[in-house]
Design a protein around this motif. Structure first.
Motif, PDB file in Angstrom:
ATOM      1  N   GLY A 109       3.155  21.341 -18.056  1.00 40.34           N
ATOM      2  CA  GLY A 109       3.229  22.695 -18.119  1.00 40.34           C
ATOM      3  C   GLY A 109       4.577  23.483 -18.614  1.00 40.34           C
ATOM      4  N   GLY A 110       5.441  22.462 -18.809  1.00 39.98           N
ATOM      5  CA  GLY A 110       6.906  22.957 -19.369  1.00 39.98           C
ATOM      6  C   GLY A 110       7.938  23.165 -18.228  1.00 39.98           C
ATOM      7  N   TRP A 111       7.420  23.063 -16.982  1.00 42.25           N
ATOM      8  CA  TRP A 111       8.507  22.939 -15.761  1.00 42.25           C
ATOM      9  C   TRP A 111       9.544  21.968 -15.855  1.00 42.25           C
ATOM     10  N   ARG A 112      10.718  22.473 -15.719  1.00 44.15           N
ATOM     11  CA  ARG A 112      11.881  21.379 -15.469  1.00 44.15           C
ATOM     12  C   ARG A 112      12.828  21.948 -14.181  1.00 44.15           C
ATOM     13  N   PRO A 113      13.552  20.875 -13.723  1.00 47.59           N
ATOM     14  CA  PRO A 113      14.242  21.272 -12.277  1.00 47.59           C
ATOM     15  C   PRO A 113      15.457  21.919 -12.860  1.00 47.59           C
ATOM     16  N   GLY A 114      15.793  21.850 -14.076  1.00 50.69           N
ATOM     17  CA  GLY A 114      17.145  22.652 -14.436  1.00 50.69           C
ATOM     18  C   GLY A 114      16.534  24.239 -14.479  1.00 50.69           C
ATOM     19  N   ALA A 115      15.429  24.699 -14.598  1.00 50.13           N
ATOM     20  CA  ALA A 115      14.992  26.040 -14.763  1.00 50.13           C
ATOM     21  C   ALA A 115      14.971  26.773 -13.289  1.00 50.13           C
ATOM     22  N   MET A 116      15.327  25.924 -12.182  1.00 52.65           N
ATOM     23  CA  MET A 116      15.271  26.617 -10.944  1.00 52.65           C
ATOM     24  C   MET A 116      16.856  27.050 -10.655  1.00 52.65           C
ATOM     25  N   PRO A 117      16.878  27.951  -9.893  1.00 51.80           N
ATOM     26  CA  PRO A 117      18.281  28.458  -9.455  1.00 51.80           C
ATOM     27  C   PRO A 117      19.116  27.013  -8.787  1.00 51.80           C
ATOM     28  N   VAL A 122       0.791  -1.207  -0.155  1.00 53.11           N
ATOM     29  CA  VAL A 122       0.033   0.033  -0.115  1.00 53.11           C
ATOM     30  C   VAL A 122       0.999   1.256  -0.006  1.00 53.11           C
ATOM     31  N   TRP A 123       2.173   1.215   0.727  1.00 47.88           N
ATOM     32  CA  TRP A 123       2.740   2.322   0.974  1.00 47.88           C
ATOM     33  C   TRP A 123       3.581   2.599  -0.362  1.00 47.88           C
ATOM     34  N   THR A 124       3.959   1.706  -1.102  1.00 46.95           N
ATOM     35  CA  THR A 124       4.640   1.497  -2.156  1.00 46.95           C
ATOM     36  C   THR A 124       3.546   2.178  -3.420  1.00 46.95           C
ATOM     37  N   ALA A 125       2.395   1.927  -3.484  1.00 48.79           N
ATOM     38  CA  ALA A 125       1.361   2.380  -4.302  1.00 48.79           C
ATOM     39  C   ALA A 125       1.402   3.916  -4.032  1.00 48.79           C
ATOM     40  N   ALA A 126       1.304   4.366  -2.847  1.00 49.25           N
ATOM     41  CA  ALA A 126       0.989   5.655  -2.359  1.00 49.25           C
ATOM     42  C   ALA A 126       2.310   6.291  -2.768  1.00 49.25           C
ATOM     43  N   ALA A 127       3.474   5.805  -2.779  1.00 51.03           N
ATOM     44  CA  ALA A 127       4.881   6.589  -2.997  1.00 51.03           C
ATOM     45  C   ALA A 127       4.998   6.630  -4.600  1.00 51.03           C
ATOM     46  N   MET A 128       4.118   5.924  -5.302  1.00 49.70           N
ATOM     47  CA  MET A 128       4.247   6.103  -6.963  1.00 49.70           C
ATOM     48  C   MET A 128       3.368   7.089  -7.352  1.00 49.70           C
ATOM     49  N   LEU A 129       2.076   7.198  -6.571  1.00 48.39           N
ATOM     50  CA  LEU A 129       1.203   8.134  -7.112  1.00 48.39           C
ATOM     51  C   LEU A 129       1.280   9.503  -6.746  1.00 48.39           C
ATOM     52  N   ALA A 130       1.728   9.532  -5.375  1.00 47.95           N
ATOM     53  CA  ALA A 130       1.943  11.077  -5.129  1.00 47.95           C
ATOM     54  C   ALA A 130       2.849  11.851  -5.980  1.00 47.95           C
ATOM     55  N   PRO A 131       4.112  11.413  -6.264  1.00 44.96           N
ATOM     56  CA  PRO A 131       4.854  12.227  -7.131  1.00 44.96           C
ATOM     57  C   PRO A 131       4.092  12.417  -8.531  1.00 44.96           C
ATOM     58  N   ALA A 132       3.327  11.316  -9.309  1.00 39.62           N
ATOM     59  CA  ALA A 132       2.841  11.403 -10.516  1.00 39.62           C
ATOM     60  C   ALA A 132       1.921  12.492 -10.502  1.00 39.62           C
ATOM     61  N   LEU A 133       1.135  12.753  -9.336  1.00 37.21           N
ATOM     62  CA  LEU A 133      -0.095  13.592  -9.504  1.00 37.21           C
ATOM     63  C   LEU A 133       0.347  14.884  -9.027  1.00 37.21           C
ATOM     64  N   GLY A 134       1.734  15.005  -8.475  1.00 38.97           N
ATOM     65  CA  GLY A 134       2.075  16.618  -8.225  1.00 38.97           C
ATOM     66  C   GLY A 134       3.026  17.077  -9.310  1.00 38.97           C
ATOM     67  N   LEU A 135       3.748  16.008  -9.784  1.00 32.88           N
ATOM     68  CA  LEU A 135       4.718  16.521 -10.956  1.00 32.88           C
ATOM     69  C   LEU A 135       4.157  16.408 -12.328  1.00 32.88           C
ATOM     70  N   GLY A 136       2.996  15.732 -12.600  1.00 31.06           N
ATOM     71  CA  GLY A 136       2.489  15.439 -13.840  1.00 31.06           C
ATOM     72  C   GLY A 136       2.069  16.955 -14.480  1.00 31.06           C
ATOM     73  N   PRO A 137       1.287  17.564 -13.668  1.00 27.93           N
ATOM     74  CA  PRO A 137       0.846  18.911 -14.344  1.00 27.93           C
ATOM     75  C   PRO A 137       1.884  19.823 -14.237  1.00 27.93           C
TER      76      PRO A 137
END
Length: 128
Positions: A51-59, A32-47
């Motif tokens: 939208g074009g965001w990349r970690p390299g765009a940050m300072p 169950v924890w594995t499923a949650a750990a897979m879904l949480a980043p996908a839900l947050g990072l997907g949008p």
């Protein structure tokens, strides 16, 4: 409570805390924890990624914090996967010790890594 009832309760508690029962519980909750750990980043990072965001765009400081958080979260996820795997190649006592450590450390690493990565995104200045 009668002495017989006390003995039955103690026996039931001992069985619930037994190594085979606890190992099975860790495997079940690890899944169950594995499923949650897979879904949480996908839900947050997907949008964000859509939208074009990349970690390299940050300072650089925030990007480094994001990548560190991502690596820590990935290590935690690997431990959660191990906790959720069935016991096949180890004796029960050894598998139990591995799974207890894996689920505890895995949850902490995964959640703290995702928190660090999320804070890096939220605290980074917006670049246009």
């Amino acid at each position: 409570m009668s002495e017989q009832r006390t003995t039955e309760v103690d026996a039931g508690a001992a069985e619930m805390e037994s190594m085979p029962v606890e190992t099975a519980r860790i495997i079940r909750t690890g899944t169950v924890w594995t499923a949650a750990a897979m879904l949480a980043p996908a839900l947050g990072l997907g949008p964000l990624l859509a939208g074009g965001w990349r970690p390299g765009a940050m300072p650089i400081v925030f990007a480094a914090a994001w990548w560190l958080g991502a690596l820590v979260a990935a290590a935690g996820l690997a431990l959660l996967v191990w906790a959720g795997c069935p016991v096949l190649g180890f004796r029960l006592a050894q598998a139990y010790r591995q799974k207890v450590v894996s689920i505890r450390v895995g949850i902490v690493l995964n959640l703290s890594g995702m928190t660090l990565a999320g804070l890096a995104i939220l605290l980074a200045p917006v670049s246009h």
